[in-house]
Design a protein around this motif. Structure first.
Motif, PDB file in Angstrom:
ATOM      1  N   MET A   1       0.856  -1.182   0.000  1.00  0.00           N
ATOM      2  CA  MET A   1       0.000   0.000   0.000  1.00  0.00           C
ATOM      3  C   MET A   1       0.890   1.229   0.000  1.00  0.00           C
ATOM      4  N   SER A   2       0.792   2.028  -1.055  1.00  0.00           N
ATOM      5  CA  SER A   2       1.719   3.139  -1.166  1.00  0.00           C
ATOM      6  C   SER A   2       1.254   4.376  -0.406  1.00  0.00           C
ATOM      7  N   LYS A   3      -0.052   4.526  -0.254  1.00  0.00           N
ATOM      8  CA  LYS A   3      -0.522   5.733   0.453  1.00  0.00           C
ATOM      9  C   LYS A   3      -1.741   5.390   1.302  1.00  0.00           C
ATOM     10  N   ASP A   4      -2.056   6.355   2.168  1.00  0.00           N
ATOM     11  CA  ASP A   4      -3.243   6.162   2.996  1.00  0.00           C
ATOM     12  C   ASP A   4      -4.486   6.205   2.104  1.00  0.00           C
ATOM     13  N   GLU A   5      -5.459   5.415   2.465  1.00  0.00           N
ATOM     14  CA  GLU A   5      -6.733   5.435   1.722  1.00  0.00           C
ATOM     15  C   GLU A   5      -7.835   5.807   2.690  1.00  0.00           C
ATOM     16  N   LYS A   6      -8.842   6.495   2.169  1.00  0.00           N
ATOM     17  CA  LYS A   6      -9.866   7.002   3.074  1.00  0.00           C
ATOM     18  C   LYS A   6     -11.263   6.878   2.467  1.00  0.00           C
ATOM     19  N   ILE A   7     -12.236   6.624   3.322  1.00  0.00           N
ATOM     20  CA  ILE A   7     -13.634   6.642   2.881  1.00  0.00           C
ATOM     21  C   ILE A   7     -14.446   7.347   3.979  1.00  0.00           C
ATOM     22  N   ILE A   8     -15.382   8.176   3.553  1.00  0.00           N
ATOM     23  CA  ILE A   8     -16.276   8.825   4.521  1.00  0.00           C
ATOM     24  C   ILE A   8     -17.707   8.469   4.130  1.00  0.00           C
ATOM     25  N   VAL A   9     -18.453   7.926   5.083  1.00  0.00           N
ATOM     26  CA  VAL A   9     -19.843   7.535   4.785  1.00  0.00           C
ATOM     27  C   VAL A   9     -20.779   8.094   5.852  1.00  0.00           C
ATOM     28  N   HIS A  10     -22.020   8.264   5.463  1.00  0.00           N
ATOM     29  CA  HIS A  10     -23.030   8.626   6.454  1.00  0.00           C
ATOM     30  C   HIS A  10     -23.292   7.414   7.356  1.00  0.00           C
ATOM     31  N   SER A  11     -23.718   7.733   8.571  1.00  0.00           N
ATOM     32  CA  SER A  11     -23.866   6.688   9.583  1.00  0.00           C
ATOM     33  C   SER A  11     -25.162   5.913   9.381  1.00  0.00           C
ATOM     34  N   SER A  12     -25.184   5.116   8.334  1.00  0.00           N
ATOM     35  CA  SER A  12     -26.375   4.323   8.025  1.00  0.00           C
ATOM     36  C   SER A  12     -25.953   2.877   7.782  1.00  0.00           C
ATOM     37  N   THR A  13     -26.719   1.957   8.326  1.00  0.00           N
ATOM     38  CA  THR A  13     -26.349   0.543   8.151  1.00  0.00           C
ATOM     39  C   THR A  13     -26.348   0.131   6.677  1.00  0.00           C
ATOM     40  N   LYS A  14     -27.051   0.891   5.840  1.00  0.00           N
ATOM     41  CA  LYS A  14     -27.010   0.504   4.420  1.00  0.00           C
ATOM     42  C   LYS A  14     -25.624   0.752   3.816  1.00  0.00           C
ATOM     43  N   ASN A  15     -24.805   1.552   4.497  1.00  0.00           N
ATOM     44  CA  ASN A  15     -23.445   1.798   4.013  1.00  0.00           C
ATOM     45  C   ASN A  15     -22.425   0.748   4.474  1.00  0.00           C
ATOM     46  N   LEU A  16     -22.870  -0.199   5.296  1.00  0.00           N
ATOM     47  CA  LEU A  16     -21.928  -1.235   5.760  1.00  0.00           C
ATOM     48  C   LEU A  16     -21.335  -1.992   4.578  1.00  0.00           C
ATOM     49  N   VAL A  17     -22.141  -2.180   3.550  1.00  0.00           N
ATOM     50  CA  VAL A  17     -21.660  -2.908   2.375  1.00  0.00           C
ATOM     51  C   VAL A  17     -20.518  -2.145   1.697  1.00  0.00           C
ATOM     52  N   LEU A  18     -20.614  -0.816   1.655  1.00  0.00           N
ATOM     53  CA  LEU A  18     -19.542   0.010   1.065  1.00  0.00           C
ATOM     54  C   LEU A  18     -18.273  -0.080   1.919  1.00  0.00           C
ATOM     55  N   ILE A  19     -18.476  -0.038   3.234  1.00  0.00           N
ATOM     56  CA  ILE A  19     -17.340  -0.113   4.156  1.00  0.00           C
ATOM     57  C   ILE A  19     -16.622  -1.453   3.977  1.00  0.00           C
ATOM     58  N   ARG A  20     -17.392  -2.530   3.896  1.00  0.00           N
ATOM     59  CA  ARG A  20     -16.774  -3.861   3.751  1.00  0.00           C
ATOM     60  C   ARG A  20     -15.989  -3.957   2.447  1.00  0.00           C
ATOM     61  N   LYS A  21     -16.560  -3.390   1.381  1.00  0.00           N
ATOM     62  CA  LYS A  21     -15.904  -3.437   0.074  1.00  0.00           C
ATOM     63  C   LYS A  21     -14.575  -2.660   0.123  1.00  0.00           C
ATOM     64  N   PHE A  22     -14.621  -1.496   0.757  1.00  0.00           N
ATOM     65  CA  PHE A  22     -13.417  -0.663   0.887  1.00  0.00           C
ATOM     66  C   PHE A  22     -12.314  -1.415   1.650  1.00  0.00           C
ATOM     67  N   ILE A  23     -12.699  -2.016   2.769  1.00  0.00           N
ATOM     68  CA  ILE A  23     -11.709  -2.741   3.584  1.00  0.00           C
ATOM     69  C   ILE A  23     -11.147  -3.939   2.813  1.00  0.00           C
ATOM     70  N   GLU A  24     -12.021  -4.632   2.106  1.00  0.00           N
ATOM     71  CA  GLU A  24     -11.575  -5.790   1.315  1.00  0.00           C
ATOM     72  C   GLU A  24     -10.520  -5.358   0.287  1.00  0.00           C
ATOM     73  N   GLU A  25     -10.799  -4.249  -0.411  1.00  0.00           N
ATOM     74  CA  GLU A  25      -9.865  -3.760  -1.434  1.00  0.00           C
ATOM     75  C   GLU A  25      -8.490  -3.434  -0.829  1.00  0.00           C
ATOM     76  N   GLN A  26      -8.517  -2.762   0.324  1.00  0.00           N
ATOM     77  CA  GLN A  26      -7.242  -2.368   0.944  1.00  0.00           C
ATOM     78  C   GLN A  26      -6.476  -3.599   1.458  1.00  0.00           C
ATOM     79  N   ALA A  27      -7.216  -4.524   2.067  1.00  0.00           N
ATOM     80  CA  ALA A  27      -6.563  -5.717   2.630  1.00  0.00           C
ATOM     81  C   ALA A  27      -5.998  -6.607   1.519  1.00  0.00           C
ATOM     82  N   LEU A  28      -6.695  -6.656   0.389  1.00  0.00           N
ATOM     83  CA  LEU A  28      -6.220  -7.457  -0.751  1.00  0.00           C
ATOM     84  C   LEU A  28      -4.880  -6.941  -1.254  1.00  0.00           C
ATOM     85  N   LYS A  29      -4.734  -5.611  -1.282  1.00  0.00           N
ATOM     86  CA  LYS A  29      -3.489  -5.004  -1.765  1.00  0.00           C
ATOM     87  C   LYS A  29      -2.292  -5.446  -0.928  1.00  0.00           C
TER      88      LYS A  29
END
Lengths: 139, 118
Positions: A1-29
């Motif tokens: 991972m060459s740089k910090d990555e960031k995501i900002i989401v509204h506090s809604s459980t419907k955004n959990l799927v976006l959060i999981r996808k973001f974490i998966e992408e970073q962890a895969l790298k």
């Protein structure tokens, strides 16, 4: 991972799927194996769900910022949020025998976070900034 | 995108809930509704089929804890079946097999219900 990555989401459980996808992408790298990636995703999901529920009372106007970085061998996932604070390190794991005997509901998110991550750090800055960092070592 | 859906079927007086997609704090509300409905209809014998479930968080686990006592006190049960290794590991890590019967396949779970009737 060459740089910090960031995501900002509204506090809604419907955004959990976006959060999981973001974490998966970073962890895969970083080349974590699939099993470990699933554990990290689950830990972050549990942390964010707790924040949405307990710190934000499901008020979607609040936001959650998640920043990932690699420092040495540590994959650090920092979650910044406003509202009611909680330090998972101060919360004892439930006695699971008792848990099942009394048909308890809830309270499993923090034990899962602790089980799956190497360390959890919590910090608070005046006037209203909580920072929860979940850390998983690569090695 | 279908995040989560439940396909319900009835076999030999047992209600089967086929879960499809991911079960988190957002979608677990749907599963709660399904169990509430079963209770209202006095259908207390339930098999949950996990074969198409890709993800579960503690919010999903909580739904099973919330209804197991009700189902058992009405001579029913919630039997769990067809979990992938990934899903089973979550249940197992937390000790759920102590309280819940978990079967590799749905037919075995169904047979267990039939046996307990005889």
């Amino acid at each position: 991972m060459s740089k910090d990555e960031k995501i900002i989401v509204h506090s809604s459980t419907k955004n959990l799927v976006l959060i999981r996808k973001f974490i998966e992408e970073q962890a895969l790298k970083l080349g974590f194996d699939e099993n470990v990636i699933n554990q990290i995703i689950l830990a972050v999901d549990e942390a964010c769900t707790n924040i949405m529920k307990y710190s934000h009372s499901f008020n979607e106007e609040n936001t959650i910022q998640i920043c990932t970085k690699l420092i040495g061998d540590d994959f650090k996932i920092q979650i910044k949020y406003n509202g009611k604070s909680f330090d998972p390190n101060n919360i004892q794991n439930p006695d699971m025998d008792e848990y099942f005997k009394s048909f308890r509901v809830g309270g499993l998110g923090i034990p899962m976070m602790k089980k799956f991550m190497n360390r959890i750090e919590y910090d608070y800055k005046i006037p209203d900034e909580n920072s929860l960092t979940l850390i998983k070592s690569i090695s | 995108m279908d995040e989560f859906k439940i396909i319900r079927e009835e076999i030999d007086g047992v209600s089967i809930l086929n879960l499809d997609g991911f079960l988190d704090a957002h979608t677990s509300v749907e599963l709660e509704k399904a169990f509430e409905e079963l209770k209202k209809e006095s259908n207390f014998k339930v098999i949950v089929n996990f074969s198409r479930l890709t993800y579960i968080s503690s919010a999903g686990l909580g739904v099973f804890m919330a209804f197991i006592e009700d189902m058992r006190s009405n001579k029913g049960d919630i039997k769990l079946s067809e979990m992938s290794e990934k899903i089973y590991n979550i249940f197992d890590m937390l000790g759920f097999p102590v309280l819940f019967e978990i079967y590799k396949d749905q037919d075995t779970a169904l047979k267990k219900f039939n046996e307990s009737e005889n």
